[in-house]
Design a protein around this motif. Structure first.
Motif: not given
Length: 314
Positions: A178-197, A229-235
């Motif tokens: 589950s840790a590897r799967f979550v990391r790969e989800v975060l790679r494809h859907y990064p919530p911090e993609v842009l942050i303004f300060r 890092m690639g379009a594939d989904f590989d945890p």
């Protein structure tokens, strides 16, 4: 973890009932509700429901301002509403700091208390720490949960592996499925993609890259580095070395990594394990569109991420 599990099951049970009544449920509101409810208990302790509701309303206004353009038009812009919510959050935390009742067992009470390790935090330090926790504990989880649900539905072979994991944790992250799967989800859907300060006080030295003058707006973005890092989904890409060198979510392995990293990783893994063990989920609407509530910078699943949820047969 048991308290987290109770909140997660309650959300999925209500989605199952909603599915039974009208044929589908919208996951996006639950994805925001789950981390908010989980986070309120350790921060607020035994505070009364009105205080919990007040914190929820403040958080709801804060988050869009985190990634919006820094244009303050008061209540007419996301940034302006977030600035107002920031002031309200400061007022709320200060109120709770000076209470003698209703803060037992809370992070606020712990930060304001002396320990063997040293003096209590100052009022300003408590406010800053709690405000950071509110944002860190809410944003990443709420923005990642829909992508996590979607990828689990698409990948039954991984869902079966995650279902075999226990609900107890001996490590907050580790190298589990589950840790590897979550990391790969975060790679494809990064919530911090842009942050303004905005750099408020003095120039910030960036070494060979120059400096950020005082009063200058700055944008932090690393989504492209993750996507390249690639379009594939590989945890399985997330070996110990890969996590150390390439996993940029939560600030990566830098000294300034997110204070809510461990909390969010446990939440996301536990949600994946409970979902795979106890529920059947079908994605009804998988199209992703620009999220205009967050300024159109990020994407979300159309129409609130419609799903069909049911309890697995015993």
């Amino acid at each position: 973890v048991p308290d987290m599990a109770t909140v997660i099951r309650d959300a999925f049970d209500r989605m199952a009932e909603e599915t039974r009544q009208r044929g589908f449920a919208k996951f996006a509101p639950y994805a925001s509700e789950v981390p908010r409810r989980i986070l309120s208990a350790p921060i607020l302790g035994t505070a009364e429901p009105a205080v919990v509701a007040r914190m929820a309303a403040i958080t709801e206004a804060l988050i869009p301002g985190l990634v919006s353009l820094p244009i303050d038009l008061g209540r007419f812009s996301a940034f302006g509403r977030a600035r107002r919510a920031q002031r309200q959050l400061t007022e709320l935390i200060r109120e709770l700091l000076h209470r003698t009742e209703g803060r037992h067992g809370s992070i606020i009470a712990d930060l304001a208390s002396s320990t063997e390790e040293g003096a209590p935090f100052t009022e300003a330090e408590v406010v800053d720490t709690v405000a950071t926790l509110v944002l860190a504990g809410q944003v990443t989880t709420a923005e990642t949960l829909p992508g996590l649900l979607y990828e689990l539905c698409r990948r039954p072979e991984w869902a079966a592996k995650i279902a075999a994991e226990p609900l107890e944790f001996d490590q907050c992250e580790g190298d589990g499925v589950s840790a590897r799967f979550v990391r790969e989800v975060l790679r494809h859907y990064p919530p911090e993609v842009l942050i303004f300060r905005r750099n408020m006080k003095c120039p910030i030295d960036l070494g060979e890259h120059g400096h950020i003058p005082a009063g200058c707006n700055a944008m932090v973005g690393f989504g492209d580095a993750m996507w390249r890092m690639g379009a594939d989904f590989d945890p399985d890409r997330w070996t110990h070395d890969a996590v150390r060198d390439n996993f940029l979510s939560f600030g990566g392995s830098s000294p300034h990594s997110c204070v809510g990293r461990t909390f969010a990783m446990v939440e996301l893994q536990l949600c994946a394990r409970i979902l795979c063990k106890e529920y059947d989920v079908e994605i009804v609407e998988a199209k992703r569109v620009r999220n205009w509530q967050l300024g159109g910078i990020m994407f979300c699943f159309r129409d609130g991420c419609r799903v069909r949820v049911s309890r697995k047969a015993s």
